[in-house]
Design a protein around this motif. Structure first.
Motif, PDB file in Angstrom:
ATOM      1  N   UNK A   1     -33.353 -31.331  -2.356  1.00 50.65           N
ATOM      2  CA  UNK A   1     -33.875 -30.087  -1.799  1.00 50.65           C
ATOM      3  C   UNK A   1     -32.967 -28.927  -2.205  1.00 50.65           C
ATOM      4  N   UNK A   2     -33.576 -27.887  -2.756  1.00 47.63           N
ATOM      5  CA  UNK A   2     -32.815 -26.730  -3.176  1.00 47.63           C
ATOM      6  C   UNK A   2     -32.516 -25.852  -1.975  1.00 47.63           C
ATOM      7  N   UNK A   3     -31.274 -25.489  -1.827  1.00 45.06           N
ATOM      8  CA  UNK A   3     -30.947 -24.571  -0.758  1.00 45.06           C
ATOM      9  C   UNK A   3     -29.657 -23.837  -1.067  1.00 45.06           C
ATOM     10  N   UNK A   4     -29.477 -22.719  -0.374  1.00 44.58           N
ATOM     11  CA  UNK A   4     -28.266 -21.939  -0.464  1.00 44.58           C
ATOM     12  C   UNK A   4     -27.563 -21.949   0.886  1.00 44.58           C
ATOM     13  N   UNK A   5     -26.246 -21.900   0.825  1.00 48.60           N
ATOM     14  CA  UNK A   5     -25.448 -21.699   2.027  1.00 48.60           C
ATOM     15  C   UNK A   5     -24.643 -20.424   1.821  1.00 48.60           C
ATOM     16  N   UNK A   6     -24.923 -19.455   2.684  1.00 50.95           N
ATOM     17  CA  UNK A   6     -24.243 -18.178   2.577  1.00 50.95           C
ATOM     18  C   UNK A   6     -23.124 -18.104   3.604  1.00 50.95           C
ATOM     19  N   UNK A  31     -28.392 -22.029 -14.698  1.00 52.28           N
ATOM     20  CA  UNK A  31     -29.612 -21.625 -15.393  1.00 52.28           C
ATOM     21  C   UNK A  31     -30.390 -20.552 -14.656  1.00 52.28           C
ATOM     22  N   UNK A  32     -29.866 -20.114 -13.519  1.00 52.19           N
ATOM     23  CA  UNK A  32     -30.598 -19.192 -12.667  1.00 52.19           C
ATOM     24  C   UNK A  32     -29.933 -17.829 -12.604  1.00 52.19           C
ATOM     25  N   UNK A  33     -30.771 -16.814 -12.494  1.00 51.59           N
ATOM     26  CA  UNK A  33     -30.277 -15.532 -12.057  1.00 51.59           C
ATOM     27  C   UNK A  33     -30.200 -15.521 -10.543  1.00 51.59           C
ATOM     28  N   UNK A  96     -30.688 -15.052  -3.427  1.00 50.65           N
ATOM     29  CA  UNK A  96     -31.938 -15.644  -3.871  1.00 50.65           C
ATOM     30  C   UNK A  96     -31.842 -15.966  -5.353  1.00 50.65           C
ATOM     31  N   UNK A  97     -32.631 -16.912  -5.795  1.00 49.04           N
ATOM     32  CA  UNK A  97     -32.565 -17.358  -7.179  1.00 49.04           C
ATOM     33  C   UNK A  97     -33.866 -17.069  -7.910  1.00 49.04           C
ATOM     34  N   UNK A  98     -33.732 -16.899  -9.210  1.00 49.76           N
ATOM     35  CA  UNK A  98     -34.890 -16.717 -10.088  1.00 49.76           C
ATOM     36  C   UNK A  98     -34.602 -17.423 -11.395  1.00 49.76           C
ATOM     37  N   UNK A  99     -35.500 -18.284 -11.826  1.00 46.91           N
ATOM     38  CA  UNK A  99     -35.289 -19.043 -13.058  1.00 46.91           C
ATOM     39  C   UNK A  99     -35.710 -18.246 -14.282  1.00 46.91           C
ATOM     40  N   UNK A 100     -36.668 -17.348 -14.127  1.00 44.24           N
ATOM     41  CA  UNK A 100     -37.173 -16.583 -15.257  1.00 44.24           C
ATOM     42  C   UNK A 100     -36.304 -15.325 -15.465  1.00 44.24           C
ATOM     43  N   UNK A 101     -36.728 -14.513 -16.431  1.00 46.08           N
ATOM     44  CA  UNK A 101     -35.918 -13.373 -16.827  1.00 46.08           C
ATOM     45  C   UNK A 101     -35.701 -12.334 -15.745  1.00 46.08           C
ATOM     46  N   UNK A 102     -34.508 -11.809 -15.717  1.00 44.93           N
ATOM     47  CA  UNK A 102     -34.168 -10.713 -14.812  1.00 44.93           C
ATOM     48  C   UNK A 102     -33.607  -9.583 -15.653  1.00 44.93           C
ATOM     49  N   UNK A 112     -40.154 -11.662  -6.900  1.00 45.24           N
ATOM     50  CA  UNK A 112     -39.947 -12.435  -8.123  1.00 45.24           C
ATOM     51  C   UNK A 112     -38.985 -13.601  -7.930  1.00 45.24           C
ATOM     52  N   UNK A 113     -38.322 -13.650  -6.788  1.00 45.02           N
ATOM     53  CA  UNK A 113     -37.311 -14.671  -6.571  1.00 45.02           C
ATOM     54  C   UNK A 113     -37.932 -15.890  -5.890  1.00 45.02           C
ATOM     55  N   UNK A 114     -37.371 -17.044  -6.184  1.00 46.72           N
ATOM     56  CA  UNK A 114     -38.001 -18.296  -5.807  1.00 46.72           C
ATOM     57  C   UNK A 114     -37.429 -18.915  -4.530  1.00 46.72           C
ATOM     58  N   UNK A 115     -36.134 -18.997  -4.438  1.00 49.94           N
ATOM     59  CA  UNK A 115     -35.492 -19.643  -3.294  1.00 49.94           C
ATOM     60  C   UNK A 115     -34.509 -18.660  -2.663  1.00 49.94           C
TER      61      UNK A 115
END
Length: 126
Positions: A1-6, A31-33, A96-102, A112-115
């Motif tokens: 499971x993808x997650x962030x801890x801030x 690989x993510x922005x 937040x993360x984005x796999x495509x171009x930023x 535009x951000x995914x997670x």
């Protein structure tokens, strides 16, 4: 499971500094922005900064010169160093993360951000 801890939020006086960390689990960040957003009460979510997978950085005018975004892929973590904090920086901050171009024209678009991380509160007050 993808997650962030801030982590790294809190109460700080005007002119003070904080450093946010956004640690990823379940995937590798390289690989993510990664973008940082904030949302103050009764305001829309605002894009603050972004670092792309190849290390390009972008900043909103409101924080340019005061905040610095960086990444440590070995630690799977992105940081936001915030200096010279002002009361108007008070908000909940999210990564937040984005796999495509930023790029400079789209990094502030939250859609535009995914997670997303869970958010962490920053209060700048004397």
């Amino acid at each position: 499971q993808l997650q962030f801890v801030e982590s790294g939020g809190g109460l700080v006086q005007p002119g003070g500094s904080l450093r946010f960390s956004c640690a990823a689990s379940g995937f590798t960040l390289d690989s993510y922005g990664i973008g940082w957003f904030r949302q103050a009460p009764w305001k829309e979510r605002e894009g603050v900064s972004c670092i792309t997978s190849d290390g390009r950085t972008y900043y909103a005018d409101s924080i340019k010169g005061r905040f610095t975004i960086s990444r440590d892929n070995a630690k799977n973590t992105v940081y936001l160093q915030m200096n010279s904090l002002k009361p108007e920086d008070t908000a909940v901050y999210y990564c937040a993360s984005r796999i495509a171009g930023i790029w400079s024209y789209n990094f502030r678009n939250a859609g535009l951000y995914d997670y997303w991380g869970q958010g962490t509160q920053v209060t700048v007050s004397s």
